[in-house]
Design a protein around this motif. Structure first.
Motif, PDB file in Angstrom:
ATOM      1  N   UNK A 172      47.986  27.371  41.937  1.00 44.59           N
ATOM      2  CA  UNK A 172      47.972  28.835  41.913  1.00 44.59           C
ATOM      3  C   UNK A 172      46.633  29.350  41.381  1.00 44.59           C
ATOM      4  N   UNK A 173      46.151  28.741  40.304  1.00 43.47           N
ATOM      5  CA  UNK A 173      44.895  29.174  39.702  1.00 43.47           C
ATOM      6  C   UNK A 173      43.707  28.794  40.586  1.00 43.47           C
ATOM      7  N   UNK A 174      43.751  27.565  41.151  1.00 46.84           N
ATOM      8  CA  UNK A 174      42.625  27.103  41.975  1.00 46.84           C
ATOM      9  C   UNK A 174      42.555  27.878  43.283  1.00 46.84           C
ATOM     10  N   UNK A 175      43.716  28.023  43.937  1.00 51.95           N
ATOM     11  CA  UNK A 175      43.741  28.710  45.229  1.00 51.95           C
ATOM     12  C   UNK A 175      43.323  30.165  45.085  1.00 51.95           C
ATOM     13  N   UNK A 176      43.805  30.803  44.043  1.00 50.94           N
ATOM     14  CA  UNK A 176      43.480  32.221  43.847  1.00 50.94           C
ATOM     15  C   UNK A 176      42.181  32.417  43.070  1.00 50.94           C
ATOM     16  N   UNK A 177      41.600  31.304  42.596  1.00 49.98           N
ATOM     17  CA  UNK A 177      40.336  31.343  41.839  1.00 49.98           C
ATOM     18  C   UNK A 177      40.446  32.275  40.631  1.00 49.98           C
ATOM     19  N   UNK A 178      41.551  32.166  39.945  1.00 49.52           N
ATOM     20  CA  UNK A 178      41.820  33.053  38.812  1.00 49.52           C
ATOM     21  C   UNK A 178      40.990  32.631  37.602  1.00 49.52           C
ATOM     22  N   UNK A 179      40.305  33.577  37.035  1.00 51.70           N
ATOM     23  CA  UNK A 179      39.563  33.369  35.788  1.00 51.70           C
ATOM     24  C   UNK A 179      39.391  34.732  35.133  1.00 51.70           C
ATOM     25  N   UNK A 180      38.758  34.748  33.990  1.00 51.41           N
ATOM     26  CA  UNK A 180      38.600  35.999  33.259  1.00 51.41           C
ATOM     27  C   UNK A 180      37.208  36.085  32.652  1.00 51.41           C
ATOM     28  N   UNK A 181      36.772  37.314  32.422  1.00 51.19           N
ATOM     29  CA  UNK A 181      35.488  37.566  31.776  1.00 51.19           C
ATOM     30  C   UNK A 181      35.750  38.388  30.529  1.00 51.19           C
ATOM     31  N   UNK A 182      35.213  37.931  29.412  1.00 51.88           N
ATOM     32  CA  UNK A 182      35.405  38.660  28.152  1.00 51.88           C
ATOM     33  C   UNK A 182      34.658  39.988  28.207  1.00 51.88           C
ATOM     34  N   UNK A 183      35.323  41.117  27.914  1.00 55.89           N
ATOM     35  CA  UNK A 183      34.646  42.414  27.949  1.00 55.89           C
ATOM     36  C   UNK A 183      33.742  42.647  26.742  1.00 55.89           C
ATOM     37  N   UNK A 184      33.743  41.724  25.800  1.00 50.17           N
ATOM     38  CA  UNK A 184      32.928  41.881  24.594  1.00 50.17           C
ATOM     39  C   UNK A 184      31.631  41.065  24.654  1.00 50.17           C
ATOM     40  N   UNK A 185      31.764  39.759  24.940  1.00 50.86           N
ATOM     41  CA  UNK A 185      30.579  38.895  24.987  1.00 50.86           C
ATOM     42  C   UNK A 185      30.222  38.470  26.404  1.00 50.86           C
ATOM     43  N   UNK A 186      31.091  38.787  27.386  1.00 51.19           N
ATOM     44  CA  UNK A 186      30.889  38.479  28.802  1.00 51.19           C
ATOM     45  C   UNK A 186      30.784  36.989  29.088  1.00 51.19           C
ATOM     46  N   UNK A 187      31.491  36.224  28.285  1.00 49.45           N
ATOM     47  CA  UNK A 187      31.653  34.801  28.564  1.00 49.45           C
ATOM     48  C   UNK A 187      32.794  34.643  29.567  1.00 49.45           C
ATOM     49  N   UNK A 188      32.574  33.811  30.591  1.00 47.95           N
ATOM     50  CA  UNK A 188      33.606  33.576  31.597  1.00 47.95           C
ATOM     51  C   UNK A 188      34.448  32.381  31.184  1.00 47.95           C
ATOM     52  N   UNK A 189      35.770  32.502  31.317  1.00 53.50           N
ATOM     53  CA  UNK A 189      36.659  31.417  30.921  1.00 53.50           C
ATOM     54  C   UNK A 189      37.863  31.400  31.851  1.00 53.50           C
ATOM     55  N   UNK A 190      38.455  30.209  31.987  1.00 56.11           N
ATOM     56  CA  UNK A 190      39.648  30.069  32.833  1.00 56.11           C
ATOM     57  C   UNK A 190      40.893  30.506  32.075  1.00 56.11           C
ATOM     58  N   UNK A 191      41.045  29.995  30.852  1.00 55.64           N
ATOM     59  CA  UNK A 191      42.177  30.366  30.010  1.00 55.64           C
ATOM     60  C   UNK A 191      41.673  30.811  28.647  1.00 55.64           C
ATOM     61  N   UNK A 192      42.245  31.871  28.098  1.00 56.38           N
ATOM     62  CA  UNK A 192      41.858  32.286  26.754  1.00 56.38           C
ATOM     63  C   UNK A 192      42.586  31.448  25.710  1.00 56.38           C
TER      64      UNK A 192
END
Length: 472
Positions: A172-192
């Motif tokens: 689900x995560x790979x197919x949808x390419x789900x990830x997140x970007x921190x709105x504070x430091x703008x570090x990209x991460x898969x899971x918080x």
């Protein structure tokens, strides 16, 4: 005659005494042998009964003591480990080893008891030791087979369920390419990182594991969902980099950075692009577009370095919602490579928009402007190669739209100038995917002034389609 009878009677009496003595001796020898035999039998029987429960005594010392070694090596979250995952087989192995140690301990205890009584019966001790070894191994094999069979029967359905949930979760995560970007430091991460609402402990690996498949228990006893984002998104989350609270959503971030020297029209371009998405492009593509928010970029505690604009793009055709990030950084923060490096999103940015202004009438102003653009482009190229570790003989695989502001018509006419030709060659020799666009938007965007979205629509559609195939 009388003397002969006396001698004969004495000899008979002597023979009877000798025979009686021999008989008594034989009886005594027999009794001693019987006693020895009995002691041997007692040793065998005692060894048999002692070995009968050795495996269970070994299990008592091994089962349920702390976390599994494999679990500690893989993860170290403050959660209670599920027994039927890793721990059951480690306990099985430890029980096998411990039961042998229990038998050795019983031999030493038997010897100690004999020494305390002052009577060390070696035959009994040897018989006990042999019996304990033979019967102990027989019982250990029987019990261990039953033990292994039971834990395997229980574990197989758990492993099957775990594999199904884990595979669905990952696909689900790979197919949808789900990830997140921190709105504070703008570090990209898969899971918080997730925080327990009860005790505040941080769980760094909140997904199906030996702590739980659908839910896990924090060491404080609080149940935390760990399988599906709709459930885990309800848990407080923090950024793995800056540890500040973040809102986690099931979306795909599309990150576009707008680049250009100071007062080149970067911010007006973003406003025009936003209007084009909300009005023209959304209707054309049948997208559901929403402008969410704007926030200040704060890298390394430098306030007001720039802004980031978030736009939600969704459609029934998409696997998951897209969240567009448009980064608008002040021109002075492109003056050196260190300032550019501090903008963390260049490590994962999906597309670039490079703004060149053509509003200068005087030749001197024009030449100064183009020299500044040329130098900025060099810094961007060198920094991107360094950040992404791209060799000099390789092209940068980030799509870049080059927008020449305040002109109508053919952009190549401008680029035929001396400095313009240099810029054109730099894009050609350094980027694998680039395209030139003409644009006409205000250099300062004032309230109540409508910008001309027709000049940016093609640019926005092209850069989005190159950044994500679903947005084509």
């Amino acid at each position: 005659m009388y003397r002969l009878e006396v001698v004969w009677a004495g000899m008979v009496d002597f023979i009877i005494k000798v025979l009686l003595g021999a008989l008594i001796f034989i009886v005594l020898i027999g009794l001693m042998n019987w006693l020895r035999l009995i002691s041997v039998i007692m040793g065998i029987l005692e060894g048999f009964f002692k070995s009968l429960f050795s495996y269970f005594e070994g299990a008592k010392f091994s089962i349920g003591n702390g976390y599994s070694e494999r679990g500690r090596k893989k993860f170290s979250d403050p959660a209670k480990e599920k027994y039927f995952f890793y721990k059951q087989y480690e306990d099985f192995k430890n029980t096998w080893i411990s039961s042998s140690g229990v038998n050795k301990g019983k031999i030493l205890m038997m010897k100690k008891k004999m020494q305390e009584k002052g009577e060390v019966n070696f035959r009994k001790l040897i018989a006990f030791q042999i019996s304990l070894y033979v019967f102990g191994n027989i019982f250990k094999l029987i019990y261990s087979f039953i033990h292994l069979l039971v834990i395997t029967i229980i574990s197989i359905p758990i492993y099957i369920f775990y594999c199904i949930v884990k595979t669905v979760h990952k696909l689900r995560r790979v197919r949808r390419k789900i990830s997140n970007v921190c709105p504070n430091c703008y570090e990209k991460f898969e899971l918080p990182y997730y925080v327990c609402v009860k005790c505040g402990r941080v769980h760094k690996n909140l997904f199906p594991s030996h702590y739980g498949i659908l839910r896990r228990k924090c060491v404080c006893g609080e149940a935390i969902p760990c399988s599906f984002l709709k459930e885990t998104n309800k848990v407080k989350a923090i950024c793995p980099s800056c540890s500040r609270e973040v809102e986690v959503k099931e979306n795909v971030p599309i990150c576009i950075s707008v680049i250009g020297p100071k007062e080149m029209g970067k911010t007006p371009f973003i406003f025009s692009a936003t209007n084009a998405l909300l009005n023209n492009i959304s209707e054309e593509k049948q997208w559901n577009v929403k402008a969410l928010k704007e926030s200040f970029i704060d890298n390394d505690n430098i306030d007001n370095e720039g802004k980031v604009y978030n736009i939600s793009i969704n459609s029934k055709k998409f696997f998951s919602e897209k969240l567009l990030y448009m980064f608008d950084v002040s021109g002075e923060y492109f003056n050196n490579k260190d300032s550019i490096k501090r903008q963390k999103y260049y490590r994962y940015v999906d597309g670039l928009v490079f703004i060149i202004d053509n509003s200068f009438k005087e030749a001197e102003e024009y030449n100064l402007n183009m020299c500044e653009v040329n130098d900025l482009l060099d810094r961007i190229i060198f920094t991107l190669r360094e950040i992404r570790q791209i060799k000099l003989d390789e092209l940068i695989d980030i799509p870049i739209a080059v927008v020449i502001n305040n002109i109508d018509g053919n952009t190549h006419e401008l680029l035929e100038e001396v400095e313009g030709e240099r810029i054109k060659r730099k894009f050609q020799y350094n980027f694998s995917d680039y395209k030139f666009f003409s644009g006409k938007f205000l250099k300062s965007y004032e309230n109540g002034v409508e910008d001309n979205t027709q000049y940016v629509s093609e640019t926005v559609k092209w850069i989005l389609s190159e950044a994500s195939r679903e947005l084509n």
